[in-house]
Design a protein around this motif. Sequence first.
Motif, PDB file in Angstrom:
ATOM      1  N   ASP A  10       0.812  -1.221   0.000  1.00  0.00           N
ATOM      2  CA  ASP A  10       0.000   0.000   0.000  1.00  0.00           C
ATOM      3  C   ASP A  10       0.845   1.270   0.000  1.00  0.00           C
ATOM      4  O   ASP A  10       0.306   2.371  -0.163  1.00  0.00           O
ATOM      5  CB  ASP A  10      -0.931   0.009   1.212  1.00  0.00           C
ATOM      6  CG  ASP A  10      -1.976  -1.101   1.143  1.00  0.00           C
ATOM      7  OD1 ASP A  10      -2.364  -1.456   0.012  1.00  0.00           O
ATOM      8  OD2 ASP A  10      -2.382  -1.608   2.212  1.00  0.00           O
ATOM      9  N   ALA A  11       2.152   1.116   0.235  1.00  0.00           N
ATOM     10  CA  ALA A  11       3.054   2.278   0.252  1.00  0.00           C
ATOM     11  C   ALA A  11       3.780   2.430  -1.080  1.00  0.00           C
ATOM     12  O   ALA A  11       4.818   3.083  -1.169  1.00  0.00           O
ATOM     13  CB  ALA A  11       4.060   2.151   1.387  1.00  0.00           C
ATOM     14  N   ILE A  12       3.254   1.796  -2.134  1.00  0.00           N
ATOM     15  CA  ILE A  12       3.832   1.895  -3.477  1.00  0.00           C
ATOM     16  C   ILE A  12       2.841   2.636  -4.374  1.00  0.00           C
ATOM     17  O   ILE A  12       1.643   2.354  -4.368  1.00  0.00           O
ATOM     18  CB  ILE A  12       4.104   0.496  -4.072  1.00  0.00           C
ATOM     19  CG1 ILE A  12       5.058  -0.301  -3.164  1.00  0.00           C
ATOM     20  CG2 ILE A  12       4.691   0.617  -5.479  1.00  0.00           C
ATOM     21  CD1 ILE A  12       5.236  -1.747  -3.594  1.00  0.00           C
ATOM     22  N   ASP A  13       3.346   3.605  -5.134  1.00  0.00           N
ATOM     23  CA  ASP A  13       2.497   4.340  -6.082  1.00  0.00           C
ATOM     24  C   ASP A  13       3.261   4.460  -7.398  1.00  0.00           C
ATOM     25  O   ASP A  13       4.331   5.080  -7.450  1.00  0.00           O
ATOM     26  CB  ASP A  13       2.142   5.718  -5.535  1.00  0.00           C
ATOM     27  CG  ASP A  13       1.044   6.392  -6.358  1.00  0.00           C
ATOM     28  OD1 ASP A  13       0.733   5.897  -7.458  1.00  0.00           O
ATOM     29  OD2 ASP A  13       0.495   7.409  -5.882  1.00  0.00           O
ATOM     30  N   GLY A  79       8.591   3.218   1.656  1.00  0.00           N
ATOM     31  CA  GLY A  79       7.624   3.551   0.620  1.00  0.00           C
ATOM     32  C   GLY A  79       8.329   3.696  -0.712  1.00  0.00           C
ATOM     33  O   GLY A  79       9.543   3.935  -0.758  1.00  0.00           O
ATOM     34  N   ALA A  80       7.597   3.552  -1.811  1.00  0.00           N
ATOM     35  CA  ALA A  80       8.206   3.646  -3.139  1.00  0.00           C
ATOM     36  C   ALA A  80       7.264   4.366  -4.093  1.00  0.00           C
ATOM     37  O   ALA A  80       6.039   4.306  -3.950  1.00  0.00           O
ATOM     38  CB  ALA A  80       8.535   2.261  -3.664  1.00  0.00           C
ATOM     39  N   MET A  81       7.879   5.031  -5.072  1.00  0.00           N
ATOM     40  CA  MET A  81       7.091   5.807  -6.024  1.00  0.00           C
ATOM     41  C   MET A  81       7.855   5.891  -7.340  1.00  0.00           C
ATOM     42  O   MET A  81       9.093   5.988  -7.345  1.00  0.00           O
ATOM     43  CB  MET A  81       6.835   7.201  -5.449  1.00  0.00           C
ATOM     44  CG  MET A  81       6.002   8.127  -6.315  1.00  0.00           C
ATOM     45  SD  MET A  81       5.658   9.694  -5.454  1.00  0.00           S
ATOM     46  CE  MET A  81       7.270  10.497  -5.549  1.00  0.00           C
ATOM     47  N   VAL A  82       7.146   5.842  -8.460  1.00  0.00           N
ATOM     48  CA  VAL A  82       7.752   5.967  -9.787  1.00  0.00           C
ATOM     49  C   VAL A  82       7.113   7.151 -10.505  1.00  0.00           C
ATOM     50  O   VAL A  82       5.874   7.238 -10.609  1.00  0.00           O
ATOM     51  CB  VAL A  82       7.560   4.684 -10.625  1.00  0.00           C
ATOM     52  CG1 VAL A  82       8.076   4.905 -12.044  1.00  0.00           C
ATOM     53  CG2 VAL A  82       8.270   3.511  -9.978  1.00  0.00           C
ATOM     54  N   VAL A  83       7.946   8.081 -10.978  1.00  0.00           N
ATOM     55  CA  VAL A  83       7.478   9.205 -11.798  1.00  0.00           C
ATOM     56  C   VAL A  83       8.077   9.000 -13.186  1.00  0.00           C
ATOM     57  O   VAL A  83       9.240   9.335 -13.424  1.00  0.00           O
ATOM     58  CB  VAL A  83       7.908  10.559 -11.197  1.00  0.00           C
ATOM     59  CG1 VAL A  83       7.402  11.710 -12.063  1.00  0.00           C
ATOM     60  CG2 VAL A  83       7.383  10.706  -9.769  1.00  0.00           C
ATOM     61  N   PHE A 100      11.769   6.619  -6.689  1.00  0.00           N
ATOM     62  CA  PHE A 100      11.842   7.176  -5.341  1.00  0.00           C
ATOM     63  C   PHE A 100      11.576   6.091  -4.297  1.00  0.00           C
ATOM     64  O   PHE A 100      10.636   5.300  -4.428  1.00  0.00           O
ATOM     65  CB  PHE A 100      10.793   8.283  -5.166  1.00  0.00           C
ATOM     66  CG  PHE A 100      10.946   9.438  -6.094  1.00  0.00           C
ATOM     67  CD1 PHE A 100      11.561  10.614  -5.672  1.00  0.00           C
ATOM     68  CD2 PHE A 100      10.478   9.368  -7.401  1.00  0.00           C
ATOM     69  CE1 PHE A 100      11.700  11.688  -6.535  1.00  0.00           C
ATOM     70  CE2 PHE A 100      10.616  10.440  -8.272  1.00  0.00           C
ATOM     71  CZ  PHE A 100      11.226  11.603  -7.842  1.00  0.00           C
ATOM     72  N   PHE A 101      12.409   6.075  -3.284  1.00  0.00           N
ATOM     73  CA  PHE A 101      12.162   5.236  -2.109  1.00  0.00           C
ATOM     74  C   PHE A 101      12.256   6.134  -0.888  1.00  0.00           C
ATOM     75  O   PHE A 101      13.162   6.975  -0.798  1.00  0.00           O
ATOM     76  CB  PHE A 101      13.197   4.110  -2.000  1.00  0.00           C
ATOM     77  CG  PHE A 101      13.031   3.013  -3.001  1.00  0.00           C
ATOM     78  CD1 PHE A 101      12.230   1.917  -2.733  1.00  0.00           C
ATOM     79  CD2 PHE A 101      13.677   3.078  -4.221  1.00  0.00           C
ATOM     80  CE1 PHE A 101      12.076   0.905  -3.664  1.00  0.00           C
ATOM     81  CE2 PHE A 101      13.521   2.075  -5.164  1.00  0.00           C
ATOM     82  CZ  PHE A 101      12.719   0.981  -4.885  1.00  0.00           C
ATOM     83  N   MET A 102      11.347   5.959   0.072  1.00  0.00           N
ATOM     84  CA  MET A 102      11.410   6.741   1.305  1.00  0.00           C
ATOM     85  C   MET A 102      11.499   5.788   2.488  1.00  0.00           C
ATOM     86  O   MET A 102      10.696   4.862   2.618  1.00  0.00           O
ATOM     87  CB  MET A 102      10.177   7.637   1.457  1.00  0.00           C
ATOM     88  CG  MET A 102      10.184   8.450   2.754  1.00  0.00           C
ATOM     89  SD  MET A 102       8.846   9.678   2.858  1.00  0.00           S
ATOM     90  CE  MET A 102       9.562  11.020   1.913  1.00  0.00           C
ATOM     91  N   ILE A 103      12.507   6.040   3.357  1.00  0.00           N
ATOM     92  CA  ILE A 103      12.757   5.185   4.517  1.00  0.00           C
ATOM     93  C   ILE A 103      12.267   5.902   5.776  1.00  0.00           C
ATOM     94  O   ILE A 103      12.600   7.064   6.010  1.00  0.00           O
ATOM     95  CB  ILE A 103      14.255   4.864   4.653  1.00  0.00           C
ATOM     96  CG1 ILE A 103      14.777   4.205   3.381  1.00  0.00           C
ATOM     97  CG2 ILE A 103      14.507   3.967   5.860  1.00  0.00           C
ATOM     98  CD1 ILE A 103      16.301   4.102   3.333  1.00  0.00           C
TER      99      ILE A 103
END
Length: 621
Positions: A10-13, A79-83, A100-103
């Motif tokens: 759920d922390a991936i977008d 968390g992870a995110m791709v732009v 992007f990864f957020m720790i």
Amino acid sequence: MKITELLNIDAIDLQPHVSSKQEAIEHMVDLLDQTGCLNDKEKYKESVLQREQQSTTGIGDGVAIPHGQSEGVAQAALGAMVVKEGLDFQALDGQPTYLFFMIAAPKEAGGVHLQALAKLSTLLMDESFRQALIQAPSKEAFKQLIDEKENEKTEVKQQVHPDVLAVTACPTGIAHTFMAAEALNQAGEKLNISIKVETNGQEGVKNGLTQDDIDHCKAIIVAADKKVEMARFEGENVIQVPVKDGISKAEELVKKAMNQEGVIYHHGQNEKEKINPIRIFYKHLMNGVSHALPFAVAGGVLYGVLHLCQNALANSTLLSVLAMIYQLLMLMIIPVLSGYIADSIADRPAMVSGFMGGLIVCQGMAVNTIPTWNGTFVPSLFVGIIAGFIAGYFSLLLKKLLSYLPSCLKGIEASLLHPVISTGVVMLVMIFLNPYLYYVHNGILNLVYQFEINTPTKILFGAVLGMMMAIDMGGPINKTAYVFGIGMIINHDYTTMAAIMAGGMVPPLVIALTATLKKNKWSGRRKEALMNYINGISFISEGAIPFMQENPQTVLTACCIGAAITGGLSMYFNCGIASPHGGLFLIWMVDYPLQYLISILAGTVIGSLLLLVLKSKKENS
């Protein structure tokens, strides 16, 4: 700990709507918050933003890893995110960021965020893996790719020993040691060669090589300017170079090691150093200096305290005790120096005679007079160095002679015969040589004092010392000036060390100021260049080395001229400091601190402007 254990689906977008760095951070904080890992979203976001203020977490190659350790985190998470179209995240390479990864780490979680950061950084070095993540069709596929990559890495680590081992060490154990380690690690990654690097720094040995590592490697690189433990490499293919080669020739060294182009090492028989007497002399000297330096620094700081409180010295028991401790610390510098020079030459058996030779120098013992040290006699660093070399090389000779003893006497060779005979001989030799060596020592001091009496020669003397500190930034010329400065401190001449320290601060400050004045000066390495403000005020000249390597002639010319101006002005203003390290953190100890700052600022500004002009002329030619 595995990355996938921290990464909640759920922390991936993969399709976020963000258009700025601030929006990207806020969106990823929201992703983490909805998984329940945060107990105070705002407090955690504040820790992430504070980290970004220190330096960007956009590490380059299209990747950013913002992170924070905060009381607002209930449990560690990722968390992870791709732009896909890319985002300006102020990355170190100046390029757009896609991945992007957020720790998030709890306040009391120790180094969990650092472990996650290290793992992520390692995994994301693979360009094909990064591209696969960016193109992942779903969250589940995204997480599956990471899981497969982690398992692949774990399997390789379980089956393969490092092909190449390395040891890095420099006299102060602060900058060169770790810069060489980083360069060798990066070279190994670039060449796809597994490597493990041991650092012998100021805090001791880190990432130590095991016997299992040594038994299975192809070759070992020893990039060191002081003694490191070599007996463990018996029979191995070894390449020995100065520590600066570990920084500037890292790829070449790793290739040579992989091709086993070193020599088979036999302890006590270093063929390469036998044909390079300057290199071996420098190495032994620096081993002594590295061990004596903490005594000189501690003594210098105590002197500063006593100097500030000199009016209360006579009436204070505490200050009187500190004064005695100061004298003992200064007294210990020469025995420690000579003892560890001898140790570097002939190992532990030589230390006793080396220490005794240094003590004889401190006592001023001579064949006709044996005075008691009372604080008025000024010991000589120069003579102490000679005592160390005499003790070391006599111990080598004695070791050879004692090797002919019958086997029944071998048990008392190291414990009785060697220390007694070597100490006795070195004592007699030094008692005889002391008067003659002190004539030379006093001649050097008189020459220095003659320079310092006249203003023109004093300025020139300071300029030469400042330039020596910049010309090879931690190399033999730099260290020659530095050792000379320590010797002058022992002789209560503090202006020399002030000029030396000021000159050594200029090169990194020049790099930092040019990055401030011209934002595109260092081709995407501006953040790293700006960090040299810290190196500069900390008296770590080596911070300028990576930038000097890009354009040696231009950068070196500007830094040397800037350092020479600073050294000359420092001597002109009669600035002085009793500590051989500390930079501007010890400005409170400096005689004429305002003039000292003006000297450093003048050299930095002139050096920076000169560098910009020379660089511009070269680009236009």
